[in-house]
Each structure stands twice: as structure tokens, then as C-alpha cells.
Design an enzyme around this catalytic site. Structure first.
Site: not given
Length: 353
Positions: A28, A100, A175, A178, A227, A235, A310
Site C-alpha cells: 500500500t 491484488q 489478499h 494480514n 496470499r 490487525n 517488499g
């Protein structure tokens, strides 16, 4: 004699042949005002097209899946047109790009969703805060999705996949990591449902498998990756039995001809990679703190087929060449990770010619 796989060697990924096994991880960057992909984003991704494959930042398939400031969508004609510019920029340099698909679920503020209520498996607010133009704010309390709304979200992923292909993307990544909506369905502390979408691990896995199946039916399974981040508490995810949760996930994603599974490989609570190797049968991408030596080792041993990088990709548009030459890497400027303009986005230098 079979040749040992090499980080810089070609690899087949679903329907695609890639130049190397280096992947730009999805990150992001919050540079899509109005939730529209733009020319600056096209320049950014085009600069990094020497990766075997680029995976874009999380992109919402629905307005109520948009939890962060200035993240892009893929649910309007204007967004499709904006992403076409990104796909064209990557393809012009010989690259490949997957989009994504990310629905944030309860990780949201209503001000980023046109006033819509955040939705989730259950009305359980996530601990923590989110950045907004007026400062940090706690996550909003979500509304539990109805059965018919769950079906509508599943269809939004299918339509998002169709829209991505219409924009010229080579495929999509679901996605499921996370702590976003699919991860919320997986997690017993976020999913308190007692219907077919909650309770047992098999029921909690149903949503992720359903959105993957819907996307695969829409554009072909060999253009869909997933993913996952087993055991990651990000989170406000708490799962006391990670192996029990993810075993039916891996089993449910296996044998479908998907393009790949992509794992955030940050010390999972069990050997999920070993399970995926036995069950899945397709390419595995690993991501988390890799350098060249560790990446080469995991490729050579067969633990991974591709390695995603990343933050080093944020500051090194020519990361492939820098790794190949063992050249020094630019350090990323964390102050410019989210939001802003070209500074800290498209102005990192490449190696001198």
C-alpha cells in the site's frame, strides 16, 4: 541431470513465463486520490517492471472494502481505465503484473467508504487505530454481513477479476493475509458466526475458498493467486490453533490449477510451507525479510519457486540488477511510504549506466 533452480532464471507461473523468480510484493502506498489509479502510479510500477512479476498494492473490488486513505479500486470504469495505464507501463518494459484484490472488512473508517458502514463476518471491532487526515482514529465497529451480502461480496471479487483482465492485467492475487476480510472469516476472535460461514475451521475457510473459486471461474484459475499469512496477529487477529485453521484452507485451494500460493513467511506456527508443498502442487512464493543469499537458498532447495521483496523494492526500482551485481541498495525513506507525491515514490535512483 536436473539443473538447480536459480533466482535469476526463468520460471513458469500459471499461464505466464517469467524472466526471473523475483517478485515485487504488494505494498500500500496511498497515492490514488479519489481511489483512481493515475499516471504517477504507472510510472512507479513501470520503473520496477524488471521483476519477474509485479504484484500491485491492495485494490478494493467494492466501495465498502476501502479502508485506507487514497487506495485504488477496481469497481468503476474510470478505475479500470486508470489501471490500464499501469498495465501498459509494465508490459512496455517486458514485465508481468498481477492486481491484488483486497477487501479490508472491519479495518476501516467510514470516512474512507463514502459513509458506508464497514462490514465483517461479525460485529466485532478490531483493536488499534488508523491514520486519517485529522489524525489517528480507532477502527469503526463493523456490521455483520448477511448471507445475501456475503454472496454479493463473493461476486465483487469475480467482477474485480474480470475488470483487472479488462484493464490489461495478467492476473489477480486474492489478499487472504494480514487480517483483512478473508482473514477475519478465518480467525475465531473475529468470526463469531454460527451459520455455514463460521464455527468449524472448514466453515471459516469457506469464504476465502469461495472468493478464490469465483475469481478463478471468471478469468481462469491459472491467472489467480492467493496470499496467506498463517499465525500473523496483524490487525487484531488471534488464532489459538493456526494449523487447525489453515489445513482446510490449503486443502481447499489445492487441485484447482491456481497460479500460485504466496506466503508471508514470518515464522508461522507450523510447517505450512511443507503442507502446501505436499497438497497444493503449484508454485509457491515466499515473502518476509529476504536478502539475496536466503532467497537463493530457498529457491535452490525447492522450498520456494519465487521470492517476493517488499520495502527494498520501494527504494530500488532496479532491484533485480542490484541483486545480480551485489550492488548496494538504496535505503527506503519510511516517512514517504504512505501518501504524498513523487518524493519517495518515483525519485529513487537506478544504478548508473
Amino acid at each position: 541431470m536436473t539443473e538447480t533452480p536459480d533466482l535469476f532464471g526463468p520460471v513458469k507461473l500459471g499461464a505466464l513465463s517469467l524472466h526471473n523468480r523475483i517478485v515485487m510484493a504488494p505494498m500500500t502506498r496511498s497515492r490514488a486520490p479519489g481511489n483512481l489509479p493515475n499516471a504517477l502510479m504507472a510510472e512507479y510500477y513501470g520503473q520496477r517492471a524488471s521483476a519477474g512479476m509485479v504484484i500491485t498494492e491492495g485494490t478494493t473490488p467494492a466501495a465498502n472494502g476501502r479502508g485506507y486513505m487514497d487506495i485504488p479500486g477496481i469497481y468503476s470504469d474510470a478505475q479500470v481505465e486508470g489501471w490500464r495505464g499501469v498495465a501498459d507501463a509494465v508490459h512496455a518494459k517486458g514485465g508481468r503484473v498481477f492486481l491484488q484484490l483486497m477487501h479490508v472488512g472491519r479495518i476501516a473508517l467510514t470516512e474512507f467508504q463514502d459513509g458506508l458502514e464497514p462490514v465483517a463476518p461479525s460485529a466485532v471491532v478490531a483493536a488499534g487505530q488508523m491514520f486519517s487526515p485529522s489524525g489517528m482514529k480507532p477502527h469503526a465497529t463493523p456490521r455483520a454481513l448477511t448471507e445475501s451480502e456475503i454472496e454479493a461480496v463473493i461476486e465483487s471479487f469475480a467482477q474485480g477479476a474480470r475488470n483487472a483482465i479488462a484493464a490489461g492485467m495478467d492476473g489477480v492475487e486474492i489478499h487472504g493475509a494480514n487480517g483483512y476480510l478473508p482473514g477475519q472469516f478465518l480467525a475465531p476472535n473475529a468470526n463469531k458466526r454460527t451459520d455455514r460461514w463460521g464455527g468449524s475451521a472448514e466453515n471459516r475457510a469457506r469464504f476465502l475458498i469461495a472468493i478464490t473459486d469465483a475469481a478463478a471461474k471468471a478469468i481462469g484459475p491459472d491467472r489467480v493467486g492467493v496470499r496467506l499469512s498463517p499465525g500473523n496477529p496483524f490487525n487484531d487477529i488471534d488464532d489459538p490453533d493456526v494449523e487447525g485453521t489453515y489445513t482446510p484452507v490449503i486443502q481447499g485451494l489445492s487441485g484447482k490449477g491456481l497460479a500460485y500460493l504466496h506466503f508471508l513467511d514470518a515464522k508461522p506456527a507450523f510447517d505450512v510451507i511443507g503442507l502446501a508443498r505436499k497438497q497444493f502442487g503449484g508454485p509457491i512464493i515466499l515473502n518476509a525479510g529476504y536478502d539475496k543469499a536466503r532467497a537463493q537458498a530457498d529457491i535452490a532447495s525447492g522450498r520456494a519457486d519465487l521470492i517476493a521483496f517488499g520495502s527494498s523494492y520501494i527504494s530500488n526500482p532496479d532491484l533485480v540488477e542490484r541483486l545480480r551485481q551485489d550492488a548496494p541498495l538504496n535505503a527506503p525513506d519510511q516517512a514517504t511510504f504512505y501518501g504524498g507525491d513523487a518524493k519517495g515514490y518515483t525519485d529513487y535512483p537506478a544504478l548508473a549506466a
